[in-house]
Design a protein around this motif. Structure first.
Motif, short mmCIF file in Angstrom:
data_model
loop_
_atom_site.label_atom_id
_atom_site.label_comp_id
_atom_site.label_asym_id
_atom_site.label_seq_id
_atom_site.Cartn_x
_atom_site.Cartn_y
_atom_site.Cartn_z
N UNK A 98 12.06 8.30 8.45
CA UNK A 98 11.45 9.38 9.23
C UNK A 98 11.57 10.70 8.46
N UNK A 99 12.72 10.88 7.81
CA UNK A 99 12.91 12.07 6.98
C UNK A 99 11.90 12.13 5.85
N UNK A 100 11.67 10.99 5.20
CA UNK A 100 10.67 10.95 4.11
C UNK A 100 9.30 11.34 4.66
N UNK A 101 8.96 10.75 5.81
CA UNK A 101 7.65 11.04 6.42
C UNK A 101 7.53 12.53 6.73
N UNK A 102 8.59 13.10 7.31
CA UNK A 102 8.56 14.52 7.68
C UNK A 102 8.43 15.40 6.44
N UNK A 103 9.20 15.09 5.40
CA UNK A 103 9.14 15.90 4.18
C UNK A 103 7.73 15.85 3.59
N UNK A 104 7.12 14.65 3.59
CA UNK A 104 5.80 14.52 2.99
C UNK A 104 4.75 15.29 3.81
N UNK A 105 4.82 15.17 5.13
CA UNK A 105 3.82 15.85 5.97
C UNK A 105 3.97 17.37 5.88
N UNK A 106 5.20 17.85 6.01
CA UNK A 106 5.41 19.30 5.94
C UNK A 106 5.16 19.78 4.51
N UNK A 163 1.10 8.84 -6.40
CA UNK A 163 1.73 10.16 -6.31
C UNK A 163 2.07 10.67 -7.72
N UNK A 164 2.67 9.80 -8.53
CA UNK A 164 3.02 10.17 -9.89
C UNK A 164 1.77 10.36 -10.74
N UNK A 187 0.83 -1.21 0.00
CA UNK A 187 0.00 0.00 0.00
C UNK A 187 0.86 1.26 0.00
N UNK A 188 1.97 1.22 0.75
CA UNK A 188 2.87 2.38 0.76
C UNK A 188 3.50 2.56 -0.63
N UNK A 189 3.89 1.45 -1.25
CA UNK A 189 4.49 1.54 -2.59
C UNK A 189 3.45 2.07 -3.58
N UNK A 190 2.20 1.64 -3.41
CA UNK A 190 1.13 2.13 -4.30
C UNK A 190 0.97 3.64 -4.19
N UNK A 191 0.93 4.15 -2.94
CA UNK A 191 0.68 5.59 -2.81
C UNK A 191 1.87 6.40 -3.30
N UNK A 205 -1.42 17.99 -7.69
CA UNK A 205 -0.04 17.73 -7.27
C UNK A 205 0.16 18.01 -5.79
N UNK A 206 -0.75 18.77 -5.16
CA UNK A 206 -0.59 19.14 -3.76
C UNK A 206 -1.27 18.18 -2.81
N UNK A 207 -2.54 17.85 -3.10
CA UNK A 207 -3.29 17.02 -2.15
C UNK A 207 -2.71 15.61 -2.06
N UNK A 208 -2.01 15.18 -3.11
CA UNK A 208 -1.50 13.82 -3.14
C UNK A 208 -0.42 13.60 -2.07
N UNK A 209 0.14 14.70 -1.56
CA UNK A 209 1.15 14.57 -0.50
C UNK A 209 0.54 13.94 0.75
N UNK A 210 -0.74 14.23 1.02
CA UNK A 210 -1.36 13.63 2.20
C UNK A 210 -1.66 12.14 1.97
N UNK A 211 -2.01 11.80 0.73
CA UNK A 211 -2.20 10.39 0.39
C UNK A 211 -0.88 9.65 0.65
N UNK A 212 0.22 10.29 0.27
CA UNK A 212 1.53 9.68 0.48
C UNK A 212 1.87 9.59 1.97
N UNK A 213 1.50 10.61 2.74
CA UNK A 213 1.72 10.57 4.20
C UNK A 213 1.04 9.34 4.79
#
Lengths: 393, 252
Positions: free
Chosen positions: B6-14, A104-105, A95-99, B53-61
């Motif tokens: 943790x860095x990836x998580x922080x970058x995505x959330x911020x 994301x892309x 799921x993480x890889x999917x998002x 391109x912006x809202x997808x950052x929360x999906x990634x979080x």
């Protein structure tokens, strides 16, 4: 209904709604990409108009795919925290890889595609729709990896209170995945092809001036639907092997799963018969056979219905397990979840998403009815274009 | 590897607050900044190309939360159940407003969906503020949480105001802002989440998934990072202020 039934109902309602829209997204994306490729390399204006018209339908449909998908992603944590607690080390990865690696892309490049008309160079704009298409299929792949893990937890070892991922390759080579993925892809292409066929048949039946446009569209729709129905039916039957091996009692004493399977097979066989043995052989004459167009129109909802039935068969047949043989649905429910909480969110999600789904389909029907002259997507500067776009704004 | 993720998580959330915060802020300010239909059209068109391109950052979080911090994921989302539901419903209503507002003729249709954008944006800001305070406060919703909602709402509104003064200088707010001011307002928008993240870092790190899982994620995701970053940069290069003067009708 107790809290468990309510939580399952919430997942089933939002999941079904999500699937209704993503199955068309997956089906239409390659069609739109092919149309734009033809336009880019051959320069025939009819292909530009086809890209914009079918692209507009694709994009309107996409809106509901996104918003229902948001609910799906967060719902695991809301109602099923036992799943991430027991199997998060495994289930979370796809799921993480999917998002990150796919959606994301997809979202970024879809924005570039929608708003990039007349701004991006043609070749790069074409690249955007292909990236969107490829990442949409990558999304489907990773979601199916996650789902297949629930059907058969391959590549994992039970460490008492949690599952550990020991073989990522086995997770990807899961027999419950390798036969089901082409089936889902086939169902999506069948759905996309059928929508294009149905809408084209409607326009041809009404004898609108857009004969060339919808003649080409109808033929493309028949070809894509034929490819789709062959894949869907062949890999539908091919799944009985792995299902018999890993979930032998999948359809026994489970009315919902059994009925879903039975009616899906019935619809699949009917569509195969009509598409492969009637529409495809007469593809050359079909656009002019007005009597046949109502038949094509009436077929349009069937792939959607079959998709939902197939999903019900796969998921209801997994009960009472959430992860087959490892974790039950009851044990996976968030401890402390109450009927009041789920009832409130179930009503909120169902009301909002249900209403938006109806609005979305009405808007798509309206685009189909008004035809290519009134499309907003890709409308450019200049008085003529502006006026045409303003009509549909 | 723990620190990297943790860095990836922080970058995505911020990044979410910096890159999506102004869309939410502009949605909140929509009735104020656009008193006429034409005014609202201009504000929405200014932010429209950035929304996907912006809202997808929360999906990634949420994805990283599930993949990297699976045990924290259930605890956080279930612990904040009502807030997560209100956040999702607000998000859905806001997005529907954006996608649907130009799909039919008629002023009432468009004004109605503009109302949905405004309502959804307020819901997003207040849910976020309350949720951030609740997370810092052991998952309980208190009057202080509502104050947090007001702080986040103010920060996002400020970011939205600055964005539209950068994207359409002098046209909507009467003010003109440069890229430096936009960067500063992005920091303001991301500050509440940054404070929480700094406090929650030890707890989150203690919930990290095992190394095998992180290796799989790194192997699959990190090679795609240049394309992910490239797409984002391309969005900002394409739709920045220099492209603003064109006459191409907006899709949203």
């Amino acid at each position: 209904m107790d809290v468990l039934d309510l939580a399952r109902m919430q997942f089933a309602v939002t999941g079904s709604l999500h699937f209704l829209f993503v199955v068309l997204t997956l089906g239409l994306a390659p069609l739109v990409a092919i149309m734009q490729t033809l336009w880019t390399f051959r320069g025939d204006p009819v292909h530009e108009r086809m890209t914009r018209f079918w692209g507009q339908i694709y994009v309107i449909n996409y809106a509901l795919g996104i918003v229902t998908g948001l609910v799906m992603e967060f719902q695991f944590g809301l109602s099923w925290s036992g799943l991430s607690h027991y199997a998060g080390d495994v289930f979370g990865a796809p799921l993480a890889i999917e998002t990150l690696g796919a959606f994301f892309l997809e979202s970024t490049f879809l924005g570039l595609w929608i708003f990039g008309w007349h701004r991006l160079p043609r070749g790069l704009h074409l690249a955007c729709i292909w990236i969107v298409t490829l990442t949409a299929y990558a999304s489907a792949f990773w979601i199916m990896v996650a789902n297949s893990f629930l059907q058969n937890p391959a590549g994992t070892v039970d460490r008492g209170d949690h599952l550990e991922l020991v073989d990522f390759g086995a997770l990807l080579a899961n027999p419950m995945l390798t036969m089901a993925l082409p089936h889902v892809v086939g169902a999506a292409l069948l759905t996309g092809g059928s929508v294009v066929m149905g809408a084209s048949a409607y326009q041809l039946f009404r004898r609108t001036p857009e004969q060339e446009f919808f003649t080409k569209s109808l033929r493309l729709g028949v070809v894509v639907a034929s490819v789709g129905v062959v894949l869907a039916v062949a890999f539908g039957y091919a799944q009985f092997g792995p299902v018999g091996e890993f979930q032998p009692g999948k359809f026994d004493d489970k009315p919902l799963a059994g009925l879903g399977l039975g009616f899906m097979i019935m619809i699949g066989s009917l569509l195969q018969l009509v598409v492969l043995f009637f529409l495809l052989p007469v593809i050359r004459w079909l656009p002019r056979w007005r009597w046949a167009h109502p038949v094509v129109m009436l077929m349009t909802p069937l792939p959607f219905l079959a998709a939902i039935l197939g999903w019900l068969a796969r998921e209801a047949g997994r009960q009472p397990w959430l992860i087959n043989g490892r974790l039950t649905v009851a044990d996976a429910m968030s401890p402390g979840l109450t009927s009041g909480m789920v009832t409130t969110s179930l009503i909120a999600f169902t009301a909002v998403l249900g209403l938006l789904a109806v609005v979305d389909y009405v808007l798509i029907a309206r685009v189909v009815r008004r035809g290519p002259a009134a499309v907003a997507l890709g409308a450019g500067p200049g008085p003529d274009r502006e006026r045409a776009a303003a009509l549909s704004l | 590897m723990d620190i990297l993720w943790f860095g990836v998580f922080a970058v995505l959330l911020l990044g979410y607050f910096a890159l999506e915060g102004f869309d939410i802020g502009l949605g909140m300010l929509l009735p104020v900044l656009g008193r006429s239909q034409e005014g609202r059209d201009r504000v929405v068109a200014a932010m429209a190309p950035f929304v996907l391109a912006g809202e997808v950052w929360l999906v990634a979080v949420a994805g990283v939360l599930f993949g990297v911090y699976p045990r924290a994921e259930g605890e956080v989302l279930f612990g904040l159940y009502p807030l997560v539901v209100s956040l999702l419903v607000s998000w859905i209503v806001r997005d529907a407003g954006l996608w649907f507002r130009r799909r039919l003729d008629g002023r009432a249709w468009r004004a109605g969906w503009d109302g949905a954008i405004c309502l959804g944006s307020w819901g997003l800001a207040l849910s976020w503020g309350t949720a951030l305070v609740a997370l810092a406060d052991g998952m309980s919703v208190t009057p202080l949480g509502l104050a947090g909602g007001a702080v986040v709402a103010a920060a996002l509104a400020f970011h939205g105001w600055t964005f539209v003064s950068w994207r359409l200088p002098g046209q909507v707010t009467g003010a003109s802002r440069g890229a430096g001011a936009l960067l500063a307002s992005a920091c303001v928008a991301a500050a509440p989440a940054a404070v929480l993240l700094a406090g929650a870092a030890p707890w989150l790190l203690g919930h990290t998934a095992p190394a095998d899982t992180l290796n799989v994620l790194s192997f699959m995701i990190l090679p795609l990072a240049p394309l992910m970053a490239g797409g984002q940069v391309w969005v900002w290069r394409t739709f920045g202020p220099r492209g603003a003067a064109d006459r191409i009708p907006s899709f949203f």
